[in-house]
Enzyme design. Structure first.
Site, PDB file in Angstrom:
ATOM      1  N   ASP A  41      -1.682   6.420   6.720  1.00  0.00           N
ATOM      2  CA  ASP A  41      -2.801   5.615   6.231  1.00  0.00           C
ATOM      3  C   ASP A  41      -3.016   4.532   7.280  1.00  0.00           C
ATOM      4  O   ASP A  41      -2.230   3.599   7.401  1.00  0.00           O
ATOM      5  CB  ASP A  41      -2.433   5.017   4.866  1.00  0.00           C
ATOM      6  CG  ASP A  41      -3.460   4.013   4.348  1.00  0.00           C
ATOM      7  OD1 ASP A  41      -4.449   3.742   5.063  1.00  0.00           O
ATOM      8  OD2 ASP A  41      -3.258   3.494   3.230  1.00  0.00           O
TER       9      ASP A  41
ATOM     10  N   TRP B 260       0.816  -1.216   0.000  1.00  0.00           N
ATOM     11  CA  TRP B 260       0.000   0.000   0.000  1.00  0.00           C
ATOM     12  C   TRP B 260       0.844   1.258   0.000  1.00  0.00           C
ATOM     13  O   TRP B 260       0.561   2.213  -0.725  1.00  0.00           O
ATOM     14  CB  TRP B 260      -0.966  -0.011   1.185  1.00  0.00           C
ATOM     15  CG  TRP B 260      -2.150  -0.875   0.877  1.00  0.00           C
ATOM     16  CD1 TRP B 260      -2.393  -2.128   1.346  1.00  0.00           C
ATOM     17  CD2 TRP B 260      -3.218  -0.572  -0.029  1.00  0.00           C
ATOM     18  NE1 TRP B 260      -3.553  -2.615   0.794  1.00  0.00           N
ATOM     19  CE2 TRP B 260      -4.080  -1.687  -0.043  1.00  0.00           C
ATOM     20  CE3 TRP B 260      -3.526   0.538  -0.811  1.00  0.00           C
ATOM     21  CZ2 TRP B 260      -5.237  -1.738  -0.823  1.00  0.00           C
ATOM     22  CZ3 TRP B 260      -4.685   0.497  -1.589  1.00  0.00           C
ATOM     23  CH2 TRP B 260      -5.520  -0.625  -1.582  1.00  0.00           C
TER      24      TRP B 260
ATOM     25  N   LYS C 129     -12.572  -1.868   6.107  1.00  0.00           N
ATOM     26  CA  LYS C 129     -11.775  -2.902   6.748  1.00  0.00           C
ATOM     27  C   LYS C 129     -12.130  -3.087   8.221  1.00  0.00           C
ATOM     28  O   LYS C 129     -12.030  -4.193   8.735  1.00  0.00           O
ATOM     29  CB  LYS C 129     -10.284  -2.582   6.614  1.00  0.00           C
ATOM     30  CG  LYS C 129      -9.816  -2.517   5.170  1.00  0.00           C
ATOM     31  CD  LYS C 129      -8.365  -2.159   5.073  1.00  0.00           C
ATOM     32  CE  LYS C 129      -7.912  -1.982   3.634  1.00  0.00           C
ATOM     33  NZ  LYS C 129      -8.090  -3.166   2.797  1.00  0.00           N
TER      34      LYS C 129
END
Length: 375
Positions: A182, A103, A206
């Site tokens: 993040d 990511w 999530k």
């Protein structure tokens, strides 16, 4: 809702607390006597405004968000924020990114469209890594530029199973740039040290709600610096001034997230309540699963013990010819979505807030049973 539901180990969209899903079902056709579903409400009507205000207040209380931070409910997901963040904070200048997994690697690539990006550290280049993400480079080794507009890290790598157990202290390293994190896949699973953070963003799907909602928590002094090319709907200052209503917000996602925040506030475990309770259960779940993997001759987790994720646990069968049999047997036992990400293979158990301890116990029991039969 079935009396016994399977245990869903999906990395996202992920499982939600059953009692939240039950409440959503009960209120689907008529929210609190309004005669409307939340999906049918005007985002400017008093009914939805009350939902929005409660969700914001509960999130601020849960995460102990300081008053000088604004909470924004936006759209675009984590990938969208990889662009929206540099559009707002880079000022077209230098941005440093620490790459610890898939990511943050994507974050760096997207930010290059708008800023001068440099990789300050790359976990894949650590000794013995061989291009894999297995550890976090020590912050003291990061090559940070004095003129960086911000430093970006992904504090929990969903695919690679790497988590920062403590946030880096950039000021202690002699740098004044704000830290942008993040925290999509571990948001609301543990406290955040806001003294070290300038901005945090998270896709909701999530750990706190359905796909379509994105949280941005940003320090007020970082507002008002968007690049001229930044769309107005993604300008943090405009969104903050409009209290997330400049663009029609993801109303249903905010509603469900608000119910999750309420569930978290009343959650009790191990003599604790709220965020402390959910963190303790997350610690216990992860410890149980990692112990089973470490004590096995069939399975392995390759991440350094110091930065193993509590939320996303990748593991591999040493004999990969058994992968299909493992997944088929897991499904028969009601253990769903354990296949690893296609980019890394193997298996992955995502054990977010909504996963009960019983789900991890069931997985560990299956791991041991499968090894007895196939090890």
């Amino acid at each position: 809702m079935p009396a016994v539901r399977p245990f869903n180990f999906s990395a996202g969209p992920a499982a939600l607390p059953p009692e939240v899903l039950s409440q959503v079902a009960e209120e689907m056709l008529d929210w609190h006597g309004s005669g409307m579903s939340v999906m049918e409400m005007s985002h400017r009507g008093r009914e939805f405004i009350s939902i929005y205000e409660a969700a914001e207040a509960d999130l601020r209380e849960l995460l102990q968000v300081p008053e000088n931070f604004r909470i924004l409910f936006m759209q675009g997901g984590g990938l969208g924020e990889n662009a929206i963040l540099p559009l707002n904070l880079s000022r077209g200048g230098a941005v440093d990114v620490v790459v610890t997994g898939s990511w943050s690697k994507k974050s760096a690539a997207e930010a290059r469209r708008y800023a001068d990006v440099r990789i300050a550290a790359n976990a894949a280049e650590l000794p013995g890594a061989d291009g894999r993400y297995l550890d976090i480079p020590a912050p003291s080794t990061w090559q940070l530029r004095r003129d960086a507009s911000y430093v970006h890290v992904c504090t929990n790598e969903t695919i690679d199973g790497i988590e920062f157990q403590a946030l880096p202290d950039l000021q202690a390293l002699g740098h004044d740039a704000p830290l942008a994190i993040d925290f999509s896949s571990h948001v609301a699973s543990r406290p955040v040290d806001w003294s070290k953070v300038g901005l945090a963003f998270a896709g909701a799907q999530k750990n706190i709600g359905p796909a379509g909602l994105t949280l941005v928590i940003v320090r007020e002094d970082l507002l008002g610096h968007a690049l001229p090319i930044c769309p107005s709907a993604f300008d943090y200052k405009i969104v903050a001034e409009a209290q997330s209503m400049y663009n029609t917000p993801p109303t249903f996602g905010i509603y469900v997230a608000g119910l999750v925040f309420q569930w978290l506030k009343r959650f009790a475990y191990g003599g604790k309540t709220g965020l402390a309770a959910i963190e303790q259960r997350n610690i216990d779940k992860a410890a149980l699963l990692y112990a089973a993997l470490d004590g096995s001759s069939l399975y392995e987790n390759r991440v350094a013990a110091s930065c193993r994720s509590r939320m996303n646990v990748p593991f591999f069968l040493r004999d990969e010819r058994l992968n299909d049999a493992f997944l088929a047997g897991a499904k028969e036992r009601g253990l769903l979505q354990l296949k690893g990400h296609k980019s890394v293979g193997g298996m992955r158990a995502s054990i977010y807030n909504a996963m009960p301890l019983e789900g991890v116990q069931a997985l560990v029991s299956y791991l041991k049973d499968f090894e007895t039969r196939h090890g």
